[in-house]
Enzyme design. Structure first.
Site, PDB file in Angstrom:
ATOM      1  N   ASP A 283      40.891  17.514  47.656  1.00  0.00           N
ATOM      2  CA  ASP A 283      40.052  16.795  48.525  1.00  0.00           C
ATOM      3  C   ASP A 283      40.903  16.576  49.638  1.00  0.00           C
ATOM      4  O   ASP A 283      41.847  15.662  49.487  1.00  0.00           O
ATOM      5  CB  ASP A 283      39.535  15.625  47.905  1.00  0.00           C
TER       6      ASP A 283
ATOM      7  N   GLY B 252      41.161  17.761  54.154  1.00  0.00           N
ATOM      8  CA  GLY B 252      41.942  18.652  54.988  1.00  0.00           C
ATOM      9  C   GLY B 252      41.477  20.022  54.609  1.00  0.00           C
ATOM     10  O   GLY B 252      42.162  21.000  55.335  1.00  0.00           O
TER      11      GLY B 252
ATOM     12  N   ASP C  13      31.882  10.007  48.965  1.00  0.00           N
ATOM     13  CA  ASP C  13      33.151   9.017  49.028  1.00  0.00           C
ATOM     14  C   ASP C  13      32.622   7.643  48.857  1.00  0.00           C
ATOM     15  O   ASP C  13      31.804   7.293  50.119  1.00  0.00           O
ATOM     16  CB  ASP C  13      33.801   9.127  50.085  1.00  0.00           C
TER      17      ASP C  13
ATOM     18  N   GLY D 106      40.773   7.426  52.259  1.00  0.00           N
ATOM     19  CA  GLY D 106      40.190   6.435  53.343  1.00  0.00           C
ATOM     20  C   GLY D 106      39.720   6.934  54.583  1.00  0.00           C
ATOM     21  O   GLY D 106      38.335   6.323  54.810  1.00  0.00           O
ATOM     22  N   PHE D 107      40.020   8.381  55.033  1.00  0.00           N
ATOM     23  CA  PHE D 107      39.331   8.535  56.451  1.00  0.00           C
ATOM     24  C   PHE D 107      39.293  10.186  56.264  1.00  0.00           C
ATOM     25  O   PHE D 107      40.018  10.842  55.795  1.00  0.00           O
ATOM     26  CB  PHE D 107      39.919   8.391  57.460  1.00  0.00           C
ATOM     27  N   GLY D 108      38.160  10.836  56.725  1.00  0.00           N
ATOM     28  CA  GLY D 108      38.072  12.141  56.811  1.00  0.00           C
ATOM     29  C   GLY D 108      38.606  12.758  58.102  1.00  0.00           C
ATOM     30  O   GLY D 108      39.157  11.990  58.822  1.00  0.00           O
ATOM     31  N   GLY D 109      38.784  13.959  58.123  1.00  0.00           N
ATOM     32  CA  GLY D 109      39.315  14.384  59.281  1.00  0.00           C
ATOM     33  C   GLY D 109      40.647  14.502  59.465  1.00  0.00           C
ATOM     34  O   GLY D 109      41.481  15.014  60.366  1.00  0.00           O
TER      35      GLY D 109
ATOM     36  N   HIS E 298      29.523  15.866  47.315  1.00  0.00           N
ATOM     37  CA  HIS E 298      30.658  15.128  47.167  1.00  0.00           C
ATOM     38  C   HIS E 298      30.301  13.744  47.897  1.00  0.00           C
ATOM     39  O   HIS E 298      30.107  13.508  49.049  1.00  0.00           O
ATOM     40  CB  HIS E 298      32.169  15.441  47.742  1.00  0.00           C
TER      41      HIS E 298
ATOM     42  N   SER F 297      31.414  17.183  51.695  1.00  0.00           N
ATOM     43  CA  SER F 297      31.478  15.789  51.556  1.00  0.00           C
ATOM     44  C   SER F 297      30.620  15.132  52.581  1.00  0.00           C
ATOM     45  O   SER F 297      30.620  15.200  54.015  1.00  0.00           O
ATOM     46  CB  SER F 297      32.888  15.434  52.096  1.00  0.00           C
TER      47      SER F 297
ATOM     48  N   MET G 251      33.769   3.746  49.292  1.00  0.00           N
ATOM     49  CA  MET G 251      35.023   3.073  49.526  1.00  0.00           C
ATOM     50  C   MET G 251      34.865   1.600  49.760  1.00  0.00           C
ATOM     51  O   MET G 251      33.534   1.302  50.175  1.00  0.00           O
ATOM     52  CB  MET G 251      35.659   3.594  50.946  1.00  0.00           C
TER      53      MET G 251
ATOM     54  N   MET H 228      44.281  14.402  45.866  1.00  0.00           N
ATOM     55  CA  MET H 228      44.066  14.367  47.245  1.00  0.00           C
ATOM     56  C   MET H 228      45.097  15.100  47.852  1.00  0.00           C
ATOM     57  O   MET H 228      46.433  14.872  47.657  1.00  0.00           O
ATOM     58  CB  MET H 228      44.206  12.678  47.499  1.00  0.00           C
TER      59      MET H 228
ATOM     60  N   HIS I  22      33.280  10.143  44.353  1.00  0.00           N
ATOM     61  CA  HIS I  22      34.451   9.890  44.260  1.00  0.00           C
ATOM     62  C   HIS I  22      34.719   8.262  44.738  1.00  0.00           C
ATOM     63  O   HIS I  22      34.559   7.894  45.764  1.00  0.00           O
ATOM     64  CB  HIS I  22      35.206  10.767  45.304  1.00  0.00           C
TER      65      HIS I  22
ATOM     66  N   GLY J  69      34.421  18.403  54.408  1.00  0.00           N
ATOM     67  CA  GLY J  69      33.602  17.674  55.012  1.00  0.00           C
ATOM     68  C   GLY J  69      33.439  18.005  56.394  1.00  0.00           C
ATOM     69  O   GLY J  69      32.280  18.585  56.772  1.00  0.00           O
ATOM     70  N   SER J  70      34.308  17.913  57.400  1.00  0.00           N
ATOM     71  CA  SER J  70      34.158  18.304  58.596  1.00  0.00           C
ATOM     72  C   SER J  70      33.985  19.653  59.027  1.00  0.00           C
ATOM     73  O   SER J  70      33.320  20.282  59.706  1.00  0.00           O
ATOM     74  CB  SER J  70      35.110  17.659  59.598  1.00  0.00           C
TER      75      SER J  70
ATOM     76  N   MET K   5      36.874   5.210  45.482  1.00  0.00           N
ATOM     77  CA  MET K   5      38.133   4.799  46.171  1.00  0.00           C
ATOM     78  C   MET K   5      37.835   3.234  46.190  1.00  0.00           C
ATOM     79  O   MET K   5      37.944   2.878  47.261  1.00  0.00           O
ATOM     80  CB  MET K   5      38.383   5.471  47.479  1.00  0.00           C
TER      81      MET K   5
END
Length: 217
Positions: free
Chosen positions: A170, A172, A30, A137-140, A28, A5, A32, A132, A61, A192-193, A63
């Protein structure tokens, strides 16, 4: 399949960040709009530029509010898979048909609190189910294992031939969560992270793929 991501990448170096994960199955993206979710990321112009900078298939994706209007543009820009949220779509069947007609696959995403069963019939029109495992809305964010019940139901329906969708997850996903997601039946893992936060993103990607493959057997 592993889909890094770019939400966790350096937005000032997106071409280089894509090049750092050349072995990815999908990239990926995102999108938003700060309305459907409380965050603002990137939009169609960035996706069009990214398409020119990498050969990795783009997994967009969305959102966003009003995907019925905006989703088609991402397919026309060359995205391989375009996913919309069932919570935002007014006519999900029409969206799927329009995306496919424009040359992309169609994906349907559900939030952690959205039940899966009411949309099984709707998924007959889609290529991808994106579950999901965090609030979008937010990564991490921390992985929500309770959503794996949806994955297990979807996996059973796919294995029984009642659905023909790729099951994607998607939120965590990392070394400590990918195995349980794989055991539940996920086909494609957005990370992602866990990838872009690693010292060597390519090595992190390879390790995640190996862990998932081992868990799926």
């Amino acid at each position: 399949m592993i889909a890094p991501s770019i939400l966790s990448a350096d937005f000032a170096r997106l071409a280089e960040e894509a090049a750092a994960v050349q072995d990815a199955d999908w990239l990926h993206v995102d999108v938003m709009d700060a309305h459907f979710v409380p965050n603002l990321t990137l939009g169609l112009p960035v996706v069009e530029s990214l398409r020119k900078a990498t050969e990795i298939p783009l997994d967009c994706h969305l959102m966003i509010e009003n995907p019925d209007r905006w989703a088609i543009g991402y397919a026309e820009a060359g995205a391989h898979n375009v996913t919309v949220h069932v919570e935002a779509a007014e006519d999900p069947v029409a969206i799927a048909k329009n995306l496919r007609a424009a040359g992309s696959q169609a994906g349907l995403s559900i939030k952690p609190g959205t039940p899966f069963e009411p949309y099984v019939e709707l998924l007959q029109h889609y290529d991808t189910l994106l579950v999901m495992s965090v609030e979008p809305g937010f990564g991490g964010q921390r992985f929500m294992p309770e959503v794996l019940d949806k994955v297990r139901v979807a996996r059973r329906l796919v294995d029984a031939g009642e659905l023909r969708v790729l099951v994607e997850i998607d939120g965590g996903i990392g070394a400590d969560t990918i195995e349980q997601a794989a055991e539940a039946g996920v086909d494609c893992f957005v990370a992602g992270s866990a990838i872009y936060g690693a010292e060597d993103p390519a090595a992190a990607l390879t390790a995640l793929r190996a862990s998932a493959a081992a868990a799926r057997g």
